[in-house]
Write an enzyme that holds these catalytic residues in place. Structure first.
Site, PDB file in Angstrom:
ATOM      1  N   GLU B  89       0.809  -1.216   0.000  1.00 15.95           N
ATOM      2  CA  GLU B  89       0.000   0.000   0.000  1.00 15.95           C
ATOM      3  C   GLU B  89       0.841   1.265   0.000  1.00 15.95           C
ATOM      4  O   GLU B  89       0.499   2.245  -0.642  1.00 15.95           O
ATOM      5  CB  GLU B  89      -0.923   0.038   1.227  1.00 15.95           C
ATOM      6  CG  GLU B  89      -2.096  -0.925   1.163  1.00 15.95           C
ATOM      7  CD  GLU B  89      -1.701  -2.329   1.518  1.00 15.95           C
ATOM      8  OE1 GLU B  89      -0.572  -2.522   1.991  1.00 15.95           O
ATOM      9  OE2 GLU B  89      -2.509  -3.241   1.309  1.00 15.95           O
ATOM     10  N   HIS B 158     -11.274  -5.134   9.726  1.00 13.21           N
ATOM     11  CA  HIS B 158     -11.739  -4.828   8.379  1.00 13.21           C
ATOM     12  C   HIS B 158     -13.019  -4.015   8.358  1.00 13.21           C
ATOM     13  O   HIS B 158     -13.675  -3.931   7.336  1.00 13.21           O
ATOM     14  CB  HIS B 158     -11.968  -6.134   7.602  1.00 13.21           C
ATOM     15  CG  HIS B 158     -10.710  -6.809   7.174  1.00 13.21           C
ATOM     16  ND1 HIS B 158      -9.922  -7.510   8.045  1.00 13.21           N
ATOM     17  CD2 HIS B 158     -10.083  -6.862   5.977  1.00 13.21           C
ATOM     18  CE1 HIS B 158      -8.864  -7.985   7.399  1.00 13.21           C
ATOM     19  NE2 HIS B 158      -8.938  -7.601   6.140  1.00 13.21           N
TER      20      HIS B 158
END
Lengths: 424, 359
Positions: B89, B158
């Site tokens: 990322e 998440h």
């Protein structure tokens, strides 16, 4: 009279190959098996039943080879004079135990697949079937007092680290009997000396290095096995962890479970170098056949010895394969062919590999394996029953476990009038 | 001749009838479009319009997108414009921050915004602040997009909502759309914007169809960033929300309408800059305010709205304290019954409205 009967009975057994023995004679007869292949060396061993297993087939242990040595694939090494030996010794009881554990993981994962398709398990579910040799091989080479941390494909390790199938499946179905009381789910299961179960790719690696630091700090001669995948192998935090572990000689075994695909991306498309065992650069590395439980065990023993001798971290790459897709929402065939999956299943399945080895060196019988299979199916089915029927956690549990060792606090609910309670 | 004239007359008549039919027809060309497809259309159109636009992220190309939002784009535009990255990322960000200065206009997809925390330094320190720090020398036209907030059964790591986190930072624009129209119009605006934009989608909304007018389906349809929309006018109370919970507010409003309570539902659309005027105007009309969001209460979007209302002219029009309906202040649990009780439900909104109105 008894002796006479014994002698006759033994003679009959030897002639017919059938098993109705009055006395276990393994202490008294020399242990040669007519079927032993040239490879195997036999050795006298006092027979012991495998731990936790009932000996249903009342065949004399004299008929089985109690221990054998097998050739295993030589590991490629990086920055090491030599790697693990190319031979591994396996006792009958070890073999049966590895078989039992791998088969349990396999059946548990397949049952989870079914439960997911029935929508009894929801959210994320990353299955481990195909990779069983990694979890079982590693666990057989370390002590329960050592530490282990992995990423989200964690059900296998949760089991090998001591959590029952029942508690794992109940956690997947989100029930109060789950190992995390239903609050964690598939990716967040924990046990003593097992730190999960982590959802963010690569985030568990620095944690593992930290646990190794704690081992060093406390001088307890323990090691930390830190697992990650081929996808995570490109994360910066891995290299930061490598640096710190090498600099401070932390007892950390970095293990890359290379199953060739990071979700839908093959290793060639993701990594500039797919020699994951060499990516530690200044850290020694070993490349291991991850489908062979003995190879994994020997390599892990080697690695653990390396760390315990104070030589610092070491990297292992386990070349393995997953049969399922990345998760239950990935069919797993858009980026690889069914033929490839089938080929690995038929030629390199870890459970079949072990079974064939044991059968061909007469370490166990096909019936024994069948019996174990039946026992495991029963265990997994009972666990699934429990996981489906156990109640969900009570709402009173909603806010608990925010802080440790604190007085109870008030937690805001969805609106200002909703005041909930949280206890440690 | 007469026949010809007759024919022409009937032709003209026929044409005018046709025209009339078109004018009267309310939505002959409107269609049901799923949020996912609206996002796909937006990216497709912008990729076509501007060569400098490209998409980069994990599984966006050959896999067609983890949630299939970029389906078909790689087949159409190829490797150069739709790029699969390794799971890194930080690099997605840091690779993308200079290109804007080199003239490119990247779209960076985070598989979920939870993973953006791995790279949040780059979003804030390299994207958001650079134009300011360079005193106008280095603009950063970049879009960070992906699903945000809770999904279904994906547990604590998440399920976090990042609207407040990104909304806190000057230099960023933060968008949180709800409908297909919002998604398409706002994503196009975000891509055309010369500043770093954080575009917070919602996984549970991807498969939801909405009616999109013909106008909304056109290639030049954009929605201005920073303007909220009144989805449902009302007179008794103002409900302000963003993303998925706009739908919850509308459902609650429908239930309350049966009891004679008319809620005005505002879809924020943009978190930063916040359209305070729209909220103020509504509050000055209804005298009551309830904010609804999925994120945690402390220092959240609702908290900011309440503070701004207090600081502005609308405060004097409030007949009751403004109230926030939020997610429960805990990490998201996995078990269904616990998860359901961790985020606002319609009954929570109805309850809060009635308490605020003292009915």
């Amino acid at each position: 009279m008894k002796n006479m009967l014994t002698i006759i009975s033994n003679a009959l057994c030897r002639i017919t190959g059938k098993n109705v023995l009055l006395i276990d004679l393994s202490e008294y007869v020399s242990l040669t098996s007519p079927a032993a292949p040239a490879l195997a060396k036999t050795q006298r061993q006092p027979p012991k039943p495998p731990p936790g297993a009932r000996v249903v087939v009342s065949r004399s242990y004299a008929d089985f080879t109690p221990q054998a040595t097998f050739d295993i694939k030589k590991c490629e090494v990086h920055r090491l004079e030599e790697g693990p030996a190319g031979k591994a010794e396996l006792t009958r009881e070890q073999g049966l135990q590895y078989y039992r554990t791998m088969q349990t993981i396999r059946r548990m994962e397949l049952r989870a697949d079914q439960l997911y398709k029935q929508k009894i398990i929801r959210g994320f579910c990353h299955l481990y079937d195909g990779q069983e040799a990694c979890a079982v091989g590693i666990e057989s080479a370390i002590n329960p007092s050592d530490h282990l941390i992995t990423a989200y494909r964690s059900h296998g390790y949760t089991y090998t680290r001591g959590v029952s199938v029942k508690e794992i499946l109940a956690e997947l179905t989100g029930r109060k009997g789950g190992v995390a009381k239903g609050k964690g789910g598939s990716m967040h299961m924990y046990a003593p000396h097992f730190y999960g179960g982590n959802g963010i790719v690569g985030a568990q690696i620095p944690l593992g290095a930290g646990i190794a630091l704690a081992c060093q700090y406390q001088g307890n001669n323990q090691v930390c096995v830190t697992l990650y995948g081929d996808g995570a192998a490109n994360q910066g935090q891995l290299f930061e962890s490598f640096n710190m572990a090498a600099l401070w000689k932390l007892p950390c075994i970095f293990i890359c479970e290379n199953n060739r695909y990071g979700m839908g991306t093959s290793v060639e498309r993701a990594s500039a170098s797919t020699d994951y065992y060499m990516r530690g650069d200044f850290i020694p590395g070993i490349r291991v056949d991850g489908m062979d439980v003995l190879c994994v065990r020997e390599a892990t023993k080697f690695a653990a010895d390396h760390c315990r001798a104070g030589k610092g971290p070491i990297v292992m790459e386990l070349q393995t394969y997953r049969y399922h897709g990345h998760s239950m929402s990935d069919p797993g065939v858009s980026y690889r062919t069914r033929e490839e999956i089938q080929e690995v299943r038929s030629k390199s399945d870890p459970i079949s590999l072990l079974k064939e080895r044991m059968l061909s060196s007469n370490m166990a019988s096909a019936e024994e394996f069948k019996v174990i299979d039946v026992e495991i199916r029963k265990e997994v089915e009972e666990a699934a029953q429990f996981a489906t029927s156990d109640p969900e956690p009570p709402l009173e549990e909603l806010c608990n476990h925010i802080f440790y060792n604190e007085a109870p606090i008030e937690v805001r609910g969805t609106n200002p009038w909703s005041k909930l309670k949280s206890v440690s | 001749m007469a026949a010809l004239r007759c024919f022409l007359r009937s032709g003209k008549g026929a044409v005018s009838v046709l025209l009339r039919r078109e004018l009267h027809a309310t939505a002959p060309a409107s269609a049901q479009v799923m949020v996912r497809d609206a996002l796909n259309q937006a990216m497709d159109e912008e990729l076509e319009r501007d060569e400098r636009v490209f998409l980069l992220g994990e599984e966006v190309a050959q896999y067609d997108g983890a949630y299939k939002v970029s389906r078909g784009l790689w087949k159409k535009y190829g490797d150069k414009r739709i790029i699969d990255t390794p799971i890194t990322e930080v690099m997605c960000d840091s690779v993308l921050a200079p290109p804007p200065q080199a003239g490119l206009r990247p779209i960076c997809e985070f598989m979920t915004f939870n993973f953006s925390m791995q790279a949040i330094d780059q979003v804030i320190n390299s994207a958001a602040k650079t134009y300011y720090m360079s005193a106008g020398l280095q603009p950063v036209p970049i879009v960070f997009r992906g699903p945000n907030g809770a999904s279904a059964g994906v547990a604590a790591q998440h399920s976090q909502c990042f609207a407040a986190w990104y909304g806190h930072c000057p230099g960023l624009k933060v968008i949180s759309p709800w409908s297909a129209e919002d998604c398409k119009g706002l994503l196009k605006s975000a891509i055309r914007d010369d500043n770093p934009v954080v575009f917070l989608e919602n996984e549970l909304m991807y498969g939801v169809p909405f009616e999109m007018s013909e106008e909304a389906q056109s290639k030049d349809f954009t929605i201005p960033i920073g303007k909220a929309k009144i989805e449902r006018p009302g007179s008794h109370i103002t409900l302000v929300s963003h993303s998925r919970f706009v739908g919850h507010c509308l459902d609650a409003a429908a239930v309350l309408a049966k009891e004679g309570i008319e809620c005005e539902v505002i879809n924020l659309r943009t978190i930063r800059p916040l359209d305070v005027e729209c909220i103020e105007g509504s509050v000055m009309k209804t005298n009551h305010l309830v904010t609804v969001e999925g994120g945690w209460p402390q220092f959240g979007v609702g908290a900011e709205i309440c503070a701004r209302i207090m600081e502005g002219p609308a405060f004097n029009y409030l007949d009751a304290p403004a109230v926030r309906v939020t997610g429960v202040d805990i990490p998201m649990p996995y078990a269904k019954i616990l998860e359901d009780n961790s985020i606002p439900q319609i009954k929570d909104i109805i309850f809060s409205v009635k308490k605020t109105l003292n009915v």
